[in-house]
Design an enzyme around this catalytic site. Structure first.
Site, PDB file in Angstrom:
ATOM      1  CG  HIS A 206      -0.469   0.281   2.557  1.00  0.00           C
ATOM      2  ND1 HIS A 206       0.493  -0.514   3.241  1.00  0.00           N
ATOM      3  CD2 HIS A 206      -0.236   1.617   3.054  1.00  0.00           C
ATOM      4  CE1 HIS A 206       0.817   0.199   4.188  1.00  0.00           C
ATOM      5  NE2 HIS A 206       0.621   1.293   4.371  1.00  0.00           N
TER       6      HIS A 206
HETATM    7  C1  UD1 Z   1      -1.802   6.116   5.631  1.00  0.00           C
HETATM    8  C2  UD1 Z   1      -0.434   6.692   6.000  1.00  0.00           C
HETATM    9  C3  UD1 Z   1       0.595   5.504   6.045  1.00  0.00           C
HETATM   10  C4  UD1 Z   1       0.154   4.103   6.786  1.00  0.00           C
HETATM   11  C5  UD1 Z   1      -1.307   3.959   6.294  1.00  0.00           C
HETATM   12  C6  UD1 Z   1      -1.879   2.559   6.915  1.00  0.00           C
HETATM   13  C7  UD1 Z   1      -0.109   8.913   5.497  1.00  0.00           C
HETATM   14  C8  UD1 Z   1       0.806   9.704   4.944  1.00  0.00           C
HETATM   15  N1  UD1 Z   1       0.206   7.549   5.146  1.00  0.00           N
HETATM   16  O1  UD1 Z   1      -1.481   5.624   4.273  1.00  0.00           O
HETATM   17  O2  UD1 Z   1       1.728   5.791   6.674  1.00  0.00           O
HETATM   18  O3  UD1 Z   1       1.060   2.944   6.771  1.00  0.00           O
HETATM   19  O4  UD1 Z   1      -2.156   4.790   6.151  1.00  0.00           O
HETATM   20  O5  UD1 Z   1      -2.886   1.934   6.106  1.00  0.00           O
HETATM   21  O6  UD1 Z   1      -0.805   9.364   6.520  1.00  0.00           O
HETATM   22  N2  UD1 Z   1      -8.869   5.150   1.152  1.00  0.00           N
HETATM   23  C9  UD1 Z   1      -9.988   4.567   1.215  1.00  0.00           C
HETATM   24  N3  UD1 Z   1     -10.831   4.493   2.229  1.00  0.00           N
HETATM   25  C10 UD1 Z   1     -10.466   4.617   3.429  1.00  0.00           C
HETATM   26  C11 UD1 Z   1      -8.960   4.977   3.459  1.00  0.00           C
HETATM   27  C12 UD1 Z   1      -8.198   5.323   2.307  1.00  0.00           C
HETATM   28  O7  UD1 Z   1     -10.630   4.504   0.075  1.00  0.00           O
HETATM   29  O8  UD1 Z   1     -10.991   4.302   4.280  1.00  0.00           O
HETATM   30  C13 UD1 Z   1      -8.222   5.316  -0.456  1.00  0.00           C
HETATM   31  C14 UD1 Z   1      -8.444   6.684  -0.896  1.00  0.00           C
HETATM   32  O9  UD1 Z   1      -8.384   6.526  -2.242  1.00  0.00           O
HETATM   33  C15 UD1 Z   1      -7.135   7.359  -0.510  1.00  0.00           C
HETATM   34  C16 UD1 Z   1      -6.015   6.206  -0.327  1.00  0.00           C
HETATM   35  O10 UD1 Z   1      -6.593   5.026  -0.138  1.00  0.00           O
HETATM   36  O11 UD1 Z   1      -6.849   8.357  -1.337  1.00  0.00           O
HETATM   37  C17 UD1 Z   1      -4.922   6.570   0.371  1.00  0.00           C
HETATM   38  O12 UD1 Z   1      -5.210   6.752   1.729  1.00  0.00           O
HETATM   39  P1  UD1 Z   1      -4.455   7.748   2.688  1.00  0.00           P
HETATM   40  O13 UD1 Z   1      -5.193   8.091   4.016  1.00  0.00           O
HETATM   41  O14 UD1 Z   1      -4.232   8.962   1.894  1.00  0.00           O
HETATM   42  O15 UD1 Z   1      -3.086   7.188   3.113  1.00  0.00           O
HETATM   43  P2  UD1 Z   1      -2.851   5.479   3.037  1.00  0.00           P
HETATM   44  O16 UD1 Z   1      -2.131   4.986   1.756  1.00  0.00           O
HETATM   45  O17 UD1 Z   1      -3.795   4.901   3.815  1.00  0.00           O
END
Ligand code: UD1
Length: 355
Positions: A206
């Site tokens: 991820h």
């Molecule tokens: C975040 C943390 C990372 C951690 C991870 C745990 C940052 C910069 N990164 O990364 O360090 O290891 O969480 O999982 O804060 N999305 C959904 N639903 C959700 C959550 C996310 O659809 O409930 C999708 C969205 O398209 C979003 C993407 O995942 O844009 C990324 O989510 P984001 O919270 O930006 O960062 P993570 O990759 O989850």
């Protein structure tokens, strides 16, 4: 003592869960501590957030900010502004932040500007890769924190090298709260609803550095597909990775893809797997807690002691290198070494904050 805890992303629910249990224990003994929990909403899907609160019996957040997915600046900015409002209203004596996500940094910025003392759990970790959003988040959070709770000796050393001994802060080697969680929740492990072979590899992907780079993502999946021809590869899929695989039309043939799993399901998968392949920071350590070898699909890691002791190996995102390591690397199988404390990190953290 009023503590305001900030959460937002999946691993933070697990980490804060064990510290909250410790707070509840002390409250039951009559100590006057109040914990206010704020969920930024960074993770919001049922299987990325709600399931952790239900399954781990975490106290329900007092505030849910609903910030959701946005660009880094927009997300962090909106969180800072909303967290500031909550902090002004609640007037906590301490703000407790975990790890290195955008929620962590937003909490640290809001609290520091209001002159509220910050306790940072998982302080001092460094990958030395400033391209990672997490590296930026952790360096800035460390700098404004009063208590720096380090999980490892290396984390303490990193802070000393950066001159933190000259700053007004307290560096504490607390051990790792993830170890506390693994020890406590092991007894409640839950099998996920999927067809699982007796011999399987547990895999997660991820990190932005892999998902947002087509070449890296493709290389990793080429290797995983090849491995999956002879051994089941179970991949609980993060929504970001799912989206990117579709966008880039990357084939996942033979790989057993399942929905993101809960923590107790992850614990079950860890216990029963024979190998872990991941780009997650947390899972690298959990592989060690559950005595499983780990191939890390990154170029560097914050958990260097695992590499030094050959419990873990860095394979990057190069198909050939991944295959070579998969076939030929000899892992250390002697797990009788204490790298992350003895599962008493949350106790230690609270003792220091409440002193
Ligand atoms: C975040 C943390 C990372 C951690 C991870 C745990 C940052 C910069 N990164 O990364 O360090 O290891 O969480 O999982 O804060 N999305 C959904 N639903 C959700 C959550 C996310 O659809 O409930 C999708 C969205 O398209 C979003 C993407 O995942 O844009 C990324 O989510 P984001 O919270 O930006 O960062 P993570 O990759 O989850």
């Amino acid at each position: 003592m009023k503590i305001l805890t900030i959460l937002g992303a999946r691993p933070q629910f697990i980490k804060a869960g064990v510290v909250s249990r410790e707070i509840t224990k002390r409250q039951k003994k009559g100590e006057k501590i109040q914990e206010i929990i704020v969920h930024t909403g960074q993770h919001y899907n049922k299987n990325m957030s709600d399931v952790f609160f239900e399954e781990l019996h975490l106290p329900k957040p007092d505030y849910y900010l609903g910030v959701g997915s946005k660009s880094h600046g927009a997300m962090t900015g909106e969180m800072i502004s909303k967290l500031e409002e909550v902090m002004i209203k609640e007037k906590p004596e301490v703000v407790l932040v975990y790890g290195d996500t955008n929620s962590t940094l937003a909490g640290a910025i809001a609290a520091s500007k209001l002159h509220i003392r910050i306790a940072h759990v998982e302080a001092g970790l460094r990958s030395f890769n400033m391209q990672m959003p997490e590296e930026i988040n952790r360096i800035l959070t460390d700098r404004v924190s009063r208590w720096l709770f380090c999980p490892t000796d290396t984390a303490v050393e990193n802070l000393k090298k950066e001159g933190f001994e000259n700053f007004y802060c307290k560096i504490v080697k607390s051990g790792d709260v993830m170890q506390d969680a693994a020890i406590f929740y092991k007894q409640f492990a839950k099998k996920p609803n999927a067809e699982i072979d007796s011999d399987f590899i547990l895999c997660t992907i991820h990190r932005a550095e892999n998902t947002d780079n087509r070449k890296r993502l493709n290389n990793i999946f080429e290797a995983l597909k090849e491995i999956a021809q002879e051994r089941q590869v179970i991949l609980p899929l993060h929504p970001r990775t799912k989206k990117r695989l579709l966008e880039e039309k990357i084939d996942t043939k033979n790989i057993t893809i399942i929905e993101p799993v809960s923590y107790l399901e992850m614990v079950w998968l860890l216990e029963h797997s024979s190998l872990v392949m991941t780009d997650s920071g947390g899972l690298q350590k959990e592989a060690f807690f559950f005595e499983k070898p780990c191939i890390t699909l990154r170029d560097e890691t914050e958990w260097v002691e695992l590499i030094e002791h050959k419990f873990n190996v860095l394979a990057g995102a190069d198909r050939e290198r991944i295959m070579d390591i998969y076939k030929n690397f000899t892992f250390n199988t002697n797990y009788e070494i204490n790298l992350y404390g003895s599962g008493k990190a949350s106790e230690r953290i609270l003792r220091d904050i409440l002193k």
